[in-house]
Write an enzyme that holds these catalytic residues in place. Structure first.
Site, PDB file in Angstrom:
ATOM      1  N   SER A   1       0.901  -1.442  -0.219  1.00 40.77           N
ATOM      2  CA  SER A   1      -0.205  -0.040   0.040  1.00 40.77           C
ATOM      3  C   SER A   1       1.003   1.620   0.059  1.00 40.77           C
ATOM      4  O   SER A   1       0.049   1.917  -0.501  1.00 40.77           O
ATOM      5  CB  SER A   1      -0.944  -0.218   1.104  1.00 40.77           C
ATOM      6  OG  SER A   1      -0.272   0.132   2.443  1.00 40.77           O
TER       7      SER A   1
ATOM      8  N   LYS B   1       1.164   5.061   6.625  1.00 40.19           N
ATOM      9  CA  LYS B   1       0.911   5.494   5.982  1.00 40.19           C
ATOM     10  C   LYS B   1       1.304   6.939   5.807  1.00 40.19           C
ATOM     11  O   LYS B   1       1.154   7.437   6.765  1.00 40.19           O
ATOM     12  CB  LYS B   1      -1.133   5.314   5.701  1.00 40.19           C
ATOM     13  CG  LYS B   1      -1.863   4.380   6.263  1.00 40.19           C
ATOM     14  CD  LYS B   1      -1.952   3.351   4.769  1.00 40.19           C
ATOM     15  CE  LYS B   1      -2.814   2.363   4.549  1.00 40.19           C
ATOM     16  NZ  LYS B   1      -3.001   1.381   4.212  1.00 40.19           N
TER      17      LYS B   1
END
Length: 296
Positions: free
Chosen positions: A78, A154
Site C-alpha cells: 500500500s 500511511k
C-alpha cells in the site's frame, strides 16, 4: 492469536524486576548467611538468577523500543513505491511525544505530525453508527468483528481543521490541488505479487508535492474505484486530534478514504529509515540499493 510485543516486554520487565527485588529484600540475606555458615559457595536459585540476568536486558530493549526507535517490517504494497514489501524500517518513537509502552498514553508532548510525514499507528478500525445512536469500531465495514491489534503505515495528507477533497488520485487541500507530475510507467518483476498487480493494471509513477515533502506515488486508475472524500466515514473537514492518511499506492490502499480519520492517540511514531530490504528468494533477495534510504 495476536501478540502485543510492547505489552509482553512490559510484563516481562515487571515480572523479572519483582522476582529479583523481592528476593533481595526478603530472602537474599538469610539464604547467604545460611550458606556462609555451612561453608558453601553462594548461588542464587535458578529463577532469581534468570530474573537478575534478564531484567536489565529486557528493560533496555523496552526503553529503546518505546522511547527511541522501533523496527517494523512492511507486509503489503500500500505504500509502494516509497516502501516496498519486505522493507525493514525504523520508526522514531519520540517524534510526536513520549508514550507509555503498551498503554500508549502520551506523557510528554514533543510535536505533531506534519503534512507528508510517513507515520506508523495502531489501526483504529472502521467506524459504525448504530440505530440507537451509539458509535462502535470494528475490523470490517459493518463492525461485526473486533478491531485487530495491528500497526499500519500511511502518509499524512490532511491535518486537523483541513478541508479535503479526494477524487481518485486527485487531492485538493483547503481549495488548492496537490500538484503531481507523471514520471513514467512502473517497472518491476512479474514474479513478485506486489509488482505483478502494478504491472497488470499499467501503473504509472508520479512525483507528488505535498507541502514541503516531494515523494513518489503509484496510480492505477483501471484497478478499482476508491471512495471519494468526503464520505460517510471521512468528513470534508478533518476533525480535531485526527489525521487523514493515505497510502502512496493510491488505488491499492485501505486508508482514511475507507475507514475514516486516524486518531492522534493511535500514533506510534514517524518512519525515517529503511535498514534492510528483502525481496524474497528468487525474486531479488536482499535489495542493497534500498538499505540506508531515508524515508520521505
Amino acid at each position: 492469536m495476536e501478540f502485543d510485543f510492547a505489552a509482553i516486554l512490559l510484563g516481562l520487565t515487571v515480572l523479572f524486576g519483582v522476582v529479583w527485588g523481592l528476593d533481595r529484600l526478603f530472602l537474599y540475606k538469610k539464604r547467604k548467611a545460611r550458606l556462609d555458615a555451612a561453608g558453601e559457595e553462594y548461588r542464587d536459585p535458578m529463577p532469581v538468577d534468570w530474573a537478575r540476568s534478564l531484567f536489565p536486558v529486557v528493560l533496555v530493549v523496552l526503553l529503546l523500543r518505546s522511547f527511541v526507535a522501533e523496527p517494523f517490517r512492511i507486509p503489503s504494497g500500500s505504500m509502494m513505491p516509497t516502501l516496498d514489501v519486505g522493507d525493514f524500517i525504523l520508526v522514531n518513537k519520540f517524534a510526536y511525544g513520549l508514550r507509555l509502552p503498551a498503554f500508549n498514553n502520551k506523557i510528554l508532548d514533543l510535536g505533531e505530525p506534519q503534512r507528508g510525514d510517513v507515520v506508523v499507528f495502531r489501526w483504529p478500525g472502521f467506524t459504525c453508527h448504530r440505530d440507537d445512536g451509539t458509535v462502535v469500531h470494528g475490523g470490517n465495514a459493518d463492525c461485526s468483528v473486533p478491531v485487530p491489534n495491528q500497526n499500519w503505515i500511511k502518509r499524512v495528507i490532511g491535518l486537523p481543521g483541513d478541508t479535503i477533497q479526494v477524487r481518485d488520485s486527485e487531492i485538493v487541500i483547503n481549495g488548492k490541488p496537490v500538484p503531481a507530475e507523471k514520471i513514467g510507467p512502473f517497472t518491476g518483476n512479474h514474479a513478485r505479487p506486489a509488482d505483478e498487480e502494478l504491472l497488470a493494471y499499467g501503473a504509472t509513477i508520479w512525483k507528488e508535492h505535498l507541502g514541503k515533502v516531494t515523494h513518489l506515488i503509484a496510480r492505477m486508475p483501471d484497478r478499482m474505484p476508491t471512495p471519494p472524500v468526503p464520505n460517510a466515514n471521512m468528513p470534508a473537514v478533518v476533525p480535531d486530534n485526527c489525521y487523514l492518511v493515505m497510502g502512496d499506492d493510491r488505488e491499492n490502499s485501505e486508508d482514511s478514504r475507507w475507514w475514516g480519520c486516524m486518531p492522534e492517540q493511535n500514533l506510534a511514531g514517524k518512519a525515517f529509515l529503511i535498514w534492510m530490504s528483502w525481496k524474497g528468494w528468487g525474486t531479488g533477495g536482499v535489495d542493497f540499493s534500498r538499505i540506508g534510504t531515508v524515508i520521505h
